[in-house]
Design a protein around this motif. Structure first.
Motif, PDB file in Angstrom:
ATOM      1  N   GLY A 296     -12.143  33.544  69.189  1.00  0.00           N
ATOM      2  CA  GLY A 296     -11.070  34.033  70.043  1.00  0.00           C
ATOM      3  C   GLY A 296     -11.092  35.529  70.265  1.00  0.00           C
ATOM      4  O   GLY A 296     -10.120  36.092  70.764  1.00  0.00           O
ATOM      5  N   ALA A 297     -12.186  36.206  69.877  1.00  0.00           N
ATOM      6  CA  ALA A 297     -12.263  37.657  70.093  1.00  0.00           C
ATOM      7  C   ALA A 297     -12.428  37.956  71.577  1.00  0.00           C
ATOM      8  O   ALA A 297     -13.097  37.216  72.304  1.00  0.00           O
ATOM      9  N   SER A 298     -11.818  39.055  72.043  1.00  0.00           N
ATOM     10  CA  SER A 298     -11.886  39.405  73.464  1.00  0.00           C
ATOM     11  C   SER A 298     -13.177  40.142  73.821  1.00  0.00           C
ATOM     12  O   SER A 298     -13.490  40.299  74.987  1.00  0.00           O
ATOM     13  N   ALA A 299     -13.917  40.579  72.816  1.00  0.00           N
ATOM     14  CA  ALA A 299     -15.145  41.327  73.080  1.00  0.00           C
ATOM     15  C   ALA A 299     -16.182  40.437  73.752  1.00  0.00           C
ATOM     16  O   ALA A 299     -16.416  39.299  73.323  1.00  0.00           O
ATOM     17  N   ARG A 300     -16.803  40.955  74.831  1.00  0.00           N
ATOM     18  CA  ARG A 300     -17.825  40.195  75.538  1.00  0.00           C
ATOM     19  C   ARG A 300     -19.177  40.311  74.855  1.00  0.00           C
ATOM     20  O   ARG A 300     -20.086  39.530  75.143  1.00  0.00           O
ATOM     21  N   ASN A 301     -19.321  41.294  73.997  1.00  0.00           N
ATOM     22  CA  ASN A 301     -20.607  41.538  73.336  1.00  0.00           C
ATOM     23  C   ASN A 301     -20.488  41.199  71.854  1.00  0.00           C
ATOM     24  O   ASN A 301     -19.647  41.762  71.146  1.00  0.00           O
ATOM     25  N   LEU A 302     -21.325  40.301  71.384  1.00  0.00           N
ATOM     26  CA  LEU A 302     -21.265  39.837  70.001  1.00  0.00           C
ATOM     27  C   LEU A 302     -22.687  39.625  69.498  1.00  0.00           C
ATOM     28  O   LEU A 302     -23.484  38.933  70.144  1.00  0.00           O
ATOM     29  N   TRP A 303     -23.001  40.263  68.346  1.00  0.00           N
ATOM     30  CA  TRP A 303     -24.362  40.158  67.810  1.00  0.00           C
ATOM     31  C   TRP A 303     -24.322  39.941  66.295  1.00  0.00           C
ATOM     32  O   TRP A 303     -23.478  40.504  65.601  1.00  0.00           O
ATOM     33  N   ARG A 304     -25.276  39.160  65.824  1.00  0.00           N
ATOM     34  CA  ARG A 304     -25.417  38.936  64.384  1.00  0.00           C
ATOM     35  C   ARG A 304     -26.334  40.021  63.823  1.00  0.00           C
ATOM     36  O   ARG A 304     -27.445  40.227  64.320  1.00  0.00           O
ATOM     37  N   CYS A 305     -25.868  40.714  62.807  1.00  0.00           N
ATOM     38  CA  CYS A 305     -26.607  41.857  62.259  1.00  0.00           C
ATOM     39  C   CYS A 305     -26.624  41.807  60.731  1.00  0.00           C
ATOM     40  O   CYS A 305     -25.998  40.936  60.112  1.00  0.00           O
ATOM     41  N   GLU A 306     -27.321  42.769  60.161  1.00  0.00           N
ATOM     42  CA  GLU A 306     -27.385  42.916  58.718  1.00  0.00           C
ATOM     43  C   GLU A 306     -27.247  44.390  58.380  1.00  0.00           C
ATOM     44  O   GLU A 306     -27.791  45.256  59.093  1.00  0.00           O
ATOM     45  N   VAL A 307     -26.512  44.684  57.326  1.00  0.00           N
ATOM     46  CA  VAL A 307     -26.317  46.075  56.913  1.00  0.00           C
ATOM     47  C   VAL A 307     -27.597  46.590  56.281  1.00  0.00           C
ATOM     48  O   VAL A 307     -28.069  46.060  55.268  1.00  0.00           O
ATOM     49  N   GLU A 308     -28.163  47.629  56.893  1.00  0.00           N
ATOM     50  CA  GLU A 308     -29.365  48.256  56.340  1.00  0.00           C
ATOM     51  C   GLU A 308     -29.000  49.370  55.375  1.00  0.00           C
ATOM     52  O   GLU A 308     -29.662  49.603  54.369  1.00  0.00           O
ATOM     53  N   GLY A 309     -27.915  50.076  55.670  1.00  0.00           N
ATOM     54  CA  GLY A 309     -27.498  51.176  54.804  1.00  0.00           C
ATOM     55  C   GLY A 309     -26.102  51.650  55.153  1.00  0.00           C
ATOM     56  O   GLY A 309     -25.578  51.366  56.231  1.00  0.00           O
ATOM     57  N   LEU A 310     -25.495  52.364  54.218  1.00  0.00           N
ATOM     58  CA  LEU A 310     -24.154  52.930  54.399  1.00  0.00           C
ATOM     59  C   LEU A 310     -24.191  54.403  54.037  1.00  0.00           C
ATOM     60  O   LEU A 310     -24.855  54.789  53.063  1.00  0.00           O
ATOM     61  N   GLU A 311     -23.475  55.222  54.786  1.00  0.00           N
ATOM     62  CA  GLU A 311     -23.436  56.652  54.467  1.00  0.00           C
ATOM     63  C   GLU A 311     -22.083  57.212  54.876  1.00  0.00           C
ATOM     64  O   GLU A 311     -21.416  56.685  55.779  1.00  0.00           O
ATOM     65  N   ASP A 340     -16.390  44.216  52.085  1.00  0.00           N
ATOM     66  CA  ASP A 340     -17.389  44.157  51.028  1.00  0.00           C
ATOM     67  C   ASP A 340     -18.788  44.445  51.584  1.00  0.00           C
ATOM     68  O   ASP A 340     -19.739  43.712  51.355  1.00  0.00           O
ATOM     69  N   LEU A 341     -18.866  45.539  52.325  1.00  0.00           N
ATOM     70  CA  LEU A 341     -20.149  45.902  52.933  1.00  0.00           C
ATOM     71  C   LEU A 341     -21.095  46.484  51.891  1.00  0.00           C
ATOM     72  O   LEU A 341     -20.690  47.277  51.035  1.00  0.00           O
ATOM     73  N   HIS A 342     -22.348  46.079  51.983  1.00  0.00           N
ATOM     74  CA  HIS A 342     -23.397  46.593  51.105  1.00  0.00           C
ATOM     75  C   HIS A 342     -24.723  46.296  51.786  1.00  0.00           C
ATOM     76  O   HIS A 342     -24.806  45.410  52.655  1.00  0.00           O
ATOM     77  N   PRO A 343     -25.773  47.037  51.436  1.00  0.00           N
ATOM     78  CA  PRO A 343     -27.071  46.761  52.048  1.00  0.00           C
ATOM     79  C   PRO A 343     -27.465  45.299  51.871  1.00  0.00           C
ATOM     80  O   PRO A 343     -27.361  44.734  50.787  1.00  0.00           O
ATOM     81  N   GLY A 344     -27.846  44.674  52.976  1.00  0.00           N
ATOM     82  CA  GLY A 344     -28.228  43.271  52.959  1.00  0.00           C
ATOM     83  C   GLY A 344     -27.126  42.328  53.387  1.00  0.00           C
ATOM     84  O   GLY A 344     -27.375  41.145  53.641  1.00  0.00           O
ATOM     85  N   ALA A 345     -25.889  42.825  53.481  1.00  0.00           N
ATOM     86  CA  ALA A 345     -24.767  41.963  53.863  1.00  0.00           C
ATOM     87  C   ALA A 345     -24.894  41.551  55.327  1.00  0.00           C
ATOM     88  O   ALA A 345     -25.214  42.369  56.199  1.00  0.00           O
ATOM     89  N   ALA A 346     -24.632  40.278  55.598  1.00  0.00           N
ATOM     90  CA  ALA A 346     -24.642  39.777  56.971  1.00  0.00           C
ATOM     91  C   ALA A 346     -23.292  40.050  57.620  1.00  0.00           C
ATOM     92  O   ALA A 346     -22.238  39.832  57.011  1.00  0.00           O
ATOM     93  N   VAL A 347     -23.320  40.525  58.859  1.00  0.00           N
ATOM     94  CA  VAL A 347     -22.087  40.833  59.586  1.00  0.00           C
ATOM     95  C   VAL A 347     -22.245  40.429  61.046  1.00  0.00           C
ATOM     96  O   VAL A 347     -23.364  40.227  61.541  1.00  0.00           O
ATOM     97  N   TRP A 348     -21.123  40.315  61.723  1.00  0.00           N
ATOM     98  CA  TRP A 348     -21.090  40.149  63.170  1.00  0.00           C
ATOM     99  C   TRP A 348     -20.511  41.437  63.755  1.00  0.00           C
ATOM    100  O   TRP A 348     -19.496  41.938  63.273  1.00  0.00           O
ATOM    101  N   ALA A 349     -21.170  41.950  64.788  1.00  0.00           N
ATOM    102  CA  ALA A 349     -20.733  43.189  65.446  1.00  0.00           C
ATOM    103  C   ALA A 349     -20.277  42.880  66.860  1.00  0.00           C
ATOM    104  O   ALA A 349     -20.962  42.156  67.596  1.00  0.00           O
TER     105      ALA A 349
END
Length: 361
Positions: A296-311, A340-349
């Motif tokens: 139900g998100a209004s965003a037209r752009n949706l991608w499956r990603c993975e966290v490579e790093g945090l800074e 709970d973001l950390h390197p390697g975590a799967a996310v949707w952007a």
């Protein structure tokens, strides 16, 4: 606009043409080929990564590096064969290069003396410049007794005391700490605004370039890749280097209406209706992250990603993502912890189409 030579007003000459240069310099495998034009009163910033050729271009303008090819004209006069000391050029080097055994007054008087002024005349001109820079009380101080900001202003006064038609500044704020840099940047901007000849500034700091310059010339690998007003370059970056400087995610692709098929990756939906080669940009703050695929998100752009790093990025956390679409996303520390973001975590952007900006490539 006030003439920056006000301490001893030097009326601007009729027919001034400013700078017209094509700087070609071969240094081993590296080749610089940069064209520069500027009218009197213009402040041009050469911006680019280390090794791009910015300092080589500045040294070529000063006559410290010979041209392999090209031309260099200042106010209509050719300078290619003119010795450095005979050019109407003032230089402020990154480390200022003040004479340690001379007072601030005599450092500034050095240039006029070299031009043939008497000792009294040179020191009178130097005193006027130090007063203009707010350094009258430090006229007799040696460089080791000056703060970084004071030394920078003495170096600028020394360059301007020769009444140059071209002022060259090589990373003039790089040696300053953050707090001093803020103050001196504002002062330098004021002095450059009063300078009625051409000024060329070399920097790798985008804030220095945006604040001090009227026009940016971005150099990469010895070539100009983009030039224009700071606001235009910030809004329409054309290389990854520029996009990173101004803090944008940047992609290139083919537009068909509101859809852009990326050269490497998925499609992006935009608000602009375009056709043909385009760039698409959006800020990291426009990216929203989810651990599970949103419904139900209004965003037209949706991608499956993975966290490579945090800074840490200012007061936020920047997540560097790989996957369907490599990108950077900014979020608060609280949001990063909740996800709970950390390197390697799967996310949707997701990114809303209204937060993207597409423009012709």
């Amino acid at each position: 606009m006030t003439d920056i030579d006000a301490p001893e007003a030097d009326v601007k000459r009729a027919g001034d043409e400013g700078l017209d240069a094509r700087l070609v310099v071969d240094r081993g495998p590296f080749r610089l080929d940069v064209s520069l034009t500027a009218a009197p009163g213009d402040v041009v910033a050469l911006l680019g990564p280390n090794g791009a050729g910015k300092t080589t271009a500045l040294r070529a303008l000063a006559g410290l590096v010979p041209l392999t090819d090209g031309h260099l004209r200042l106010d209509g006069a050719s300078l290619e064969r003119t010795a450095p000391e005979s050019r109407p050029v003032g230089v402020v080097f990154q480390d200022y290069l003040l004479f340690p055994h001379l007072s601030a007054l005599d450092n500034v008087a050095f240039g006029p003396r070299c031009q043939g002024a008497s000792r009294a005349e040179a020191r009178e001109r130097a005193a006027a410049w130090l007063d203009r820079m707010g350094l009258a009380d430090h006229a007799h101080a040696k460089p080791r007794r000056l703060s970084g900001g004071q030394a920078q202003r003495v170096a600028l006064a020394r360059a301007l005391a020769t009444r140059p038609r071209l002022l060259l500044l090589d990373e003039p704020l790089a040696a300053l700490d953050a707090r001093t840099r803020l103050e001196v940047r504002a002062q330098l901007r004021r002095h450059l605004a009063e300078f009625e000849a051409v000024a060329v500034l070399v920097t790798h700091d985008p804030l220095d370039a945006m604040v001090l310059a009227d026009r940016l010339v971005v150099v990469e690998h010895g070539r100009v890749v983009q030039e224009g007003a700071p606001s235009d370059i910030a809004r329409h970056p054309r290389t990854d280097y520029i996009a990173q400087l101004v803090g944008l995610n940047l992609y290139r692709g083919q537009a068909d209406g509101h859809t852009v098929r990326l050269d490497a990756g998925p499609s992006i939906t935009t608000t602009e209706d375009l056709s043909g080669p385009v760039f698409v940009a959006f800020p990291p703050a426009a990216v929203t992250l989810f651990r599970d695929r949103p419904t139900g998100a209004s965003a037209r752009n949706l991608w499956r990603c993975e966290v490579e790093g945090l800074e840490t990025h200012g007061d936020q956390i920047r997540a560097v993502l790989t996957g369907e679409l490599p990108l950077a996303a900014d979020l608060t520390t609280v949001a990063a912890a909740e996800l709970d973001l950390h390197p390697g975590a799967a996310v949707w952007a997701t990114v809303k189409a209204t937060q993207t900006h597409a423009y012709p490539a």
